[in-house]
Design an enzyme around this catalytic site. Sequence first.
Site, PDB file in Angstrom:
ATOM      1  N   THR A  32      50.974  41.800 102.791  1.00 42.75           N
ATOM      2  CA  THR A  32      51.880  42.677 102.044  1.00 42.75           C
ATOM      3  C   THR A  32      51.154  43.551 101.035  1.00 42.75           C
ATOM      4  O   THR A  32      51.459  44.744 100.891  1.00 42.75           O
ATOM      5  CB  THR A  32      52.952  41.823 101.338  1.00 42.75           C
ATOM      6  OG1 THR A  32      53.680  41.097 102.330  1.00 42.75           O
ATOM      7  CG2 THR A  32      53.913  42.693 100.552  1.00 42.75           C
ATOM      8  N   ASP A  49      44.125  69.936  78.280  1.00 42.42           N
ATOM      9  CA  ASP A  49      45.017  69.676  79.405  1.00 42.42           C
ATOM     10  C   ASP A  49      45.833  68.432  79.084  1.00 42.42           C
ATOM     11  O   ASP A  49      45.335  67.312  79.172  1.00 42.42           O
ATOM     12  CB  ASP A  49      44.191  69.473  80.682  1.00 42.42           C
ATOM     13  CG  ASP A  49      45.010  68.969  81.864  1.00 42.42           C
ATOM     14  OD1 ASP A  49      46.242  69.175  81.864  1.00 42.42           O
ATOM     15  OD2 ASP A  49      44.412  68.368  82.775  1.00 42.42           O
ATOM     16  N   ALA A  50      47.092  68.634  78.690  1.00 39.02           N
ATOM     17  CA  ALA A  50      47.968  67.528  78.325  1.00 39.02           C
ATOM     18  C   ALA A  50      48.851  67.171  79.510  1.00 39.02           C
ATOM     19  O   ALA A  50      49.813  67.878  79.821  1.00 39.02           O
ATOM     20  CB  ALA A  50      48.818  67.904  77.113  1.00 39.02           C
ATOM     21  N   ARG A  96      47.413  61.390  80.625  1.00 42.12           N
ATOM     22  CA  ARG A  96      46.171  61.587  79.881  1.00 42.12           C
ATOM     23  C   ARG A  96      46.093  62.993  79.304  1.00 42.12           C
ATOM     24  O   ARG A  96      46.689  63.925  79.841  1.00 42.12           O
ATOM     25  CB  ARG A  96      44.953  61.377  80.793  1.00 42.12           C
ATOM     26  CG  ARG A  96      44.866  60.036  81.494  1.00 42.12           C
ATOM     27  CD  ARG A  96      43.510  59.879  82.171  1.00 42.12           C
ATOM     28  NE  ARG A  96      43.196  60.998  83.048  1.00 42.12           N
ATOM     29  CZ  ARG A  96      41.974  61.280  83.508  1.00 42.12           C
ATOM     30  NH1 ARG A  96      40.954  60.516  83.157  1.00 42.12           N
ATOM     31  NH2 ARG A  96      41.768  62.310  84.307  1.00 42.12           N
ATOM     32  N   ASP A 138      49.981  73.246  84.666  1.00 40.67           N
ATOM     33  CA  ASP A 138      48.800  72.561  85.199  1.00 40.67           C
ATOM     34  C   ASP A 138      48.430  73.086  86.580  1.00 40.67           C
ATOM     35  O   ASP A 138      47.249  73.287  86.884  1.00 40.67           O
ATOM     36  CB  ASP A 138      49.022  71.044  85.231  1.00 40.67           C
ATOM     37  CG  ASP A 138      50.288  70.632  85.963  1.00 40.67           C
ATOM     38  OD1 ASP A 138      51.177  71.477  86.223  1.00 40.67           O
ATOM     39  OD2 ASP A 138      50.411  69.421  86.285  1.00 40.67           O
ATOM     40  N   TYR A 162      55.632  82.065  93.805  1.00 37.46           N
ATOM     41  CA  TYR A 162      56.756  81.158  93.543  1.00 37.46           C
ATOM     42  C   TYR A 162      58.031  81.995  93.424  1.00 37.46           C
ATOM     43  O   TYR A 162      57.998  83.114  92.903  1.00 37.46           O
ATOM     44  CB  TYR A 162      56.508  80.419  92.233  1.00 37.46           C
ATOM     45  CG  TYR A 162      56.736  78.922  92.276  1.00 37.46           C
ATOM     46  CD1 TYR A 162      56.289  78.157  93.347  1.00 37.46           C
ATOM     47  CD2 TYR A 162      57.366  78.264  91.223  1.00 37.46           C
ATOM     48  CE1 TYR A 162      56.472  76.788  93.366  1.00 37.46           C
ATOM     49  CE2 TYR A 162      57.554  76.897  91.228  1.00 37.46           C
ATOM     50  CZ  TYR A 162      57.111  76.156  92.311  1.00 37.46           C
ATOM     51  OH  TYR A 162      57.296  74.804  92.332  1.00 37.46           O
TER      52      TYR A 162
END
Length: 239
Positions: free
Chosen positions: A172, A6-7, A11, A99, A90
């Site tokens: 902050t 898994d690139a 990482r 991924d 999609y």
Amino acid sequence: MNIAIDAGNSRIKWGVHDGTGWLDSGVLATADVAWLSEAADEWPADARVMVCNVAGSEVAATLSALLAGRHARVSFLHASAEACGVRNTYEFPGQLGADRWAALIGARALLEHACLVVCAGTATTVDLLDADGVFRGGLILPGFDLMRAALADNTAQLPLADGVFRSEPRNTMDAIVSGCLQAQLGAVERMFAAIATAPGARCLLTGGAAAPLAAHLKIPFQLADNLILNGLVRYAESR
């Protein structure tokens, strides 16, 4: 025997799977992709290699080159209209990130109920998978660290904050950290609302930035550390 890689943007995770469990695994910075050759020297030469790469063409070329001399069966995962019990709705199925597609396949193998698949890394992706295995759509937003960096890089007086999460921040540093986390949590919890009443529905949470989200989520969830790698193995075994 399967090797999953898994690139991601930050990482690279890899694992060697014998069909029942992980025999070995590792992680390195994507910028150090060439060092993967040291691990690859120890991998079984006859293993199938399935790669998920969202780190760009240069990383893909490096991976192809270092694997070509070691393994005859190397494939790069690309999203399709359907695979492993997951249907991709999609608008253009092939444009779904590899991924995200691997994570959805891994999620379907892990859970038969409706689920929200959250991959928290450099970017955070939030994807709906219904009980029938239909991917119904999802979100892409900057990850927690990217949000903090954007404020530091693009404003004159806001630092790269190292505060803590508070429900009512009064300084902050805490305001920035809490704001970035609330944005992540809000996106996840709003998307989960679409399946909240479905039997057994839960959120599957994975990625290097999952821990801060897990500490504050107010929906049913479980950590799934190797979700993308598991999806790659499941896909490889289905071919």
